[in-house]
Design an enzyme around this catalytic site. Structure first.
Site, PDB file in Angstrom:
ATOM      1  N   GLU A 197      46.749  38.316  40.673  1.00  0.00           N
ATOM      2  CA  GLU A 197      46.735  37.937  39.246  1.00  0.00           C
ATOM      3  C   GLU A 197      46.823  36.415  39.078  1.00  0.00           C
ATOM      4  OE1 GLU A 197      45.962  40.110  37.205  1.00  0.00           O
ATOM      5  OE2 GLU A 197      46.873  42.047  37.608  1.00  0.00           O
TER       6      GLU A 197
ATOM      7  N   GLN B  30      40.518  37.883  32.192  1.00  0.00           N
ATOM      8  CA  GLN B  30      41.729  38.633  31.849  1.00  0.00           C
ATOM      9  C   GLN B  30      42.949  37.720  31.722  1.00  0.00           C
ATOM     10  OE1 GLN B  30      42.165  42.797  33.508  1.00  0.00           O
ATOM     11  NE2 GLN B  30      40.672  42.041  34.980  1.00  0.00           N
TER      12      GLN B  30
END
Length: 693
Positions: free
Chosen positions: A219, A249
């Site tokens: 991430e 994202q």
């Protein structure tokens, strides 16, 4: 997600790249965890130059849940023994390790205290001499953002742009003094202090660069400026790292995450290899096409377009609703129709579990009306991200006391217990106690009764500290020897009365109603402990069996292991209600996106300007919502919506137009459609016909 049996070419390229820094652009549902774990396995193979040991590989995640999942996946590939030696941790857990081992060069003792959000709020209220919780929270938020940008109080004051920021910077200076005195750090310090440690101390930096020979970051788009600096300091000039992330994202800008970290990578590491993962193993083509159409409205850092070989799937359904109540009713009706197989032609819907469904929304307040409709329809649900009983401030207060009874050397518990409720012992006294304890390498509790403490503190202050110490020792003795539910309850109620906890709650809350609610939680906690002191009653083969009675101290020892009041695993077959932020990284077969209206998604408050940067982040949030769905997606729009106490006209979100729902997808031949409908009708008629004979 249906992961591939083998690695696809892009995944394989990411796994095989071992000669330098690598950025894997992992689109939604593209198998990023699989890539990370397979790369770990590849790094451990002895067929290349690196020849790494498991403990030399660090995989950094953002949540404990992600870290646990990664370790389980690694076990399946490399075996439990090797997987257990891997360093798989969150950024903050890694920061704790660095500070526990080498924080002494920054003046930290090994057993420094880690303060939670409530502890920080309490210190800030004290530092700012205010009882205004809202004001203290605004300071907390501002100070956290400054720390994530790498600023201390002096730098923050120099950069302050208005009086509010200048005041917050001065409060931050007092806050820093208190943390140093208490030998304590907050959550943000677990990143900023390791950055300071590695940046300013060459020997320590060399040690950790040698400890971790390859670093993987999951991430990556969620990293803030300080986390990027920590990564750079850990990998050094050798730059052996793999960053896995998705610029589409990046939805945490409001808490310091910055896309600049993705922009900086190719600049800081010119030899960076960029590999996009574009094959999606989660969603149908109809869902991915809408997601690609929406995100195309944002400027691109790196080119990437998701595709799937899972087939066209169901068209996305646009549901127009009169208002919030109507929206909740229509959502419930859709869920019941899909689950009951009444939604014609939806493959995989009939017989679906409740846990296959999610209702996602932009803001927490939207959940309430859905909860009401779900309860009315007897549909079990959970609100994702809801506060655990043991996360409530009043329960954490009492747990700190319990922890201190079990372990008098627990400094964070000591600090919380001695200041909650307040007993006239100020931060100056506690600061001097902390300095003394640090100097003699003893816990704060042990320092209370040291003869040489008199040289550090005045008699009145020592008297107050020792009175607290004697009370804790006496309470520990009574807790050790009190068993049974009734006696335990008497002891615990006496304790609350002795420390004046009920009065503390009522004095600290702005509303009496909220204070009463918190006191009810306290009573539930007391009943919970007392029940366990009396022994559990379990049904075993139709008989009731009473387990052994426990002392209050024995029950207190188990508290840190408990995560919910009921101690139940919970019913996992429940529908999920979740904000879009909390839904990132998750997936469901059937998703409803609720309240997709201007003002809600993209979200805009009255006094806020919708900048291009804000709009891009809101668009990424819509993209995240769409890509949570595997089989079906419904997007609901309000014709009228509530805005404060008023009802206003609902304007469909601009993102709905951007989805281009009427375009694309293979067109079905009308003759083929007629043929399919006839076959379905014939099959149903046959199934319903009476038996011959």
């Amino acid at each position: 997600m249906n992961a591939p049996a083998t690695l696809n070419p892009a995944q394989m390229a990411a796994v095989q790249h071992l000669s330098g820094p690598c950025l894997v652009l992992a689109g939604a549902g593209s198998g990023k965890t699989r890539v990370i774990t397979h790369k770990i396995a590849r790094l451990l193979e002895r067929t290349h130059d690196a020849d790494l040991r498991p403990e030399q590989i660090a995989a950094i995640t953002f949540t404990n849940k992600a870290a646990a999942e990664m370790r389980e996946r690694a076990k399946a590939l490399i075996g439990a023994r090797a997987a257990n030696k891997l360093v798989i941790a969150t950024f903050h857990a890694l920061g704790v390790r660095l500070l526990r081992e080498d924080g002494s060069v920054l003046g930290l003792k090994e057993q420094f205290s880690i303060l939670d959000s409530d502890d920080v709020l309490s210190i800030l209220r004290d530092a700012g001499a205010t009882t205004d919780a809202k004001l203290a929270r605004s300071w907390q938020w501002t100070i956290s953002l400054w720390k994530n940008q790498g600023l201390n109080s002096a730098q923050a004051e120099a950069a302050a742009q208005n009086d509010d920021e200048r005041i917050a910077a001065r409060i931050m200076a007092r806050y820093e003094e208190r943390l140093a005195a208490y030998q304590a750090v907050d959550f943000d310090d677990l990143i900023s202090l390791p950055v300071k440690l590695l940046a300013e101390h060459d020997a320590v930096r060399a040690k950790w660069q040698d400890t971790f020979r390859h670093v993987l970051v999951d991430e990556y788009q969620d990293t803030n400026a300080q986390q990027y600096d920590l990564l750079k300091l850990l990998v050094g000039e050798r730059a052996m790292f793999t960053a896995v992330g998705d610029d589409d994202q990046s939805i945490y800008g409001w808490r310091g995450a910055t896309l600049d970290n993705l922009k900086r990578l190719p600049q800081d590491f010119p030899q960076l290899k960029v590999i996009p993962l574009e094959q999606n193993y989660r969603s149908t083509s109809a869902i991915l096409r809408a997601a690609n159409n929406v995100i195309a409205g944002n400027p691109k850092l790196f080119e990437k377009k998701l595709w799937s070989d899972l087939g066209e799937g169901e068209p996305i359904k646009l549901v127009e609703c009169d208002g919030e109540e109507h929206e909740a009713e229509r959502a419930v009706a859709r869920i019941q129709a899909l689950r009951g197989g009444m939604a014609s032609g939806v493959e995989g819907a009939a017989g679906a579990k409740w846990s296959d469904f999610a209702i996602l929304y932009r803001a927490n307040h939207q959940a309430r009306i859905f909860e009401k409709a779900l309860r009315k329809a007897n549909i079990p649900y959970k609100v994702s991200g809801g506060q655990s009983f043991f996360d409530k401030a009043e329960i954490k207060d009492l747990c700190a006391w319990m922890r201190l009874l079990v372990n008098q050397d627990d400094d964070p518990a000591f600090l919380r217990a001695i200041t909650t409720p307040k007993r006239g012992i100020g931060h100056t006294t506690l600061g001097k106690l902390g300095e003394f304890a640090s100097k003699w390498k003893v816990s704060l509790f042990e320092a209370l009764f040291a003869e040489s403490l008199a040289a550090q503190l005045q008699g009145k202050a020592i008297g107050s500290l020792q009175e607290f110490g004697r009370y804790v020792s006496d309470l520990e003795h009574r807790a050790r020897h009190t068993t049974g539910a009734e006696d335990a309850k008497v002891l615990l109620l006496d304790w609350l009365k002795d420390i004046g906890y009920e009065q503390h709650l009522y004095e600290g809350e702005e509303s009496e109603k909220l204070a009463a609610s918190r006191w009810t939680n306290v009573m539930d906690f007391i009943d919970w402990i007392a029940k366990r002191c009396g022994g559990e009653i379990d049904a075993t083969g139709g008989m009731t069996v009473e387990t052994q009675r426990k002392s209050v101290l024995e029950v207190a020892q188990t508290i840190s292991l408990i995560t919910s009041l009921a101690e139940r695993g919970g019913d996992t077959d429940v529908l999920t209600l979740s904000t879009l932020h909390a839904a990132k990284g998750l997936e469901w077969p059937h998703v409803i996106l609720a309240g997709v209206n201007e003002g809600l998604l993209p979200f805009k408050s009255e006094d806020e300007e919708m900048t291009a940067q804000r709009l891009e982040e809101e668009r990424r949030l819509m993209y995240v919502g769409i890509t949570r769905a595997r089989l079906t997606l419904a997007v609901s729009v309000l014709r009228r919506r509530k805005k404060g106490r008023d009802t206003v006209q609902g304007i469909p979100s601009r993102f709905i137009g951007e989805m281009k729902l009427g375009e694309g997808g293979p067109k079905e031949d009308p003759r083929e459609k007629l043929k399919r409908l006839r076959e379905e009708f014939a099959a149903k008629a046959k199934a319903g016909a009476p038996a011959a004979g």
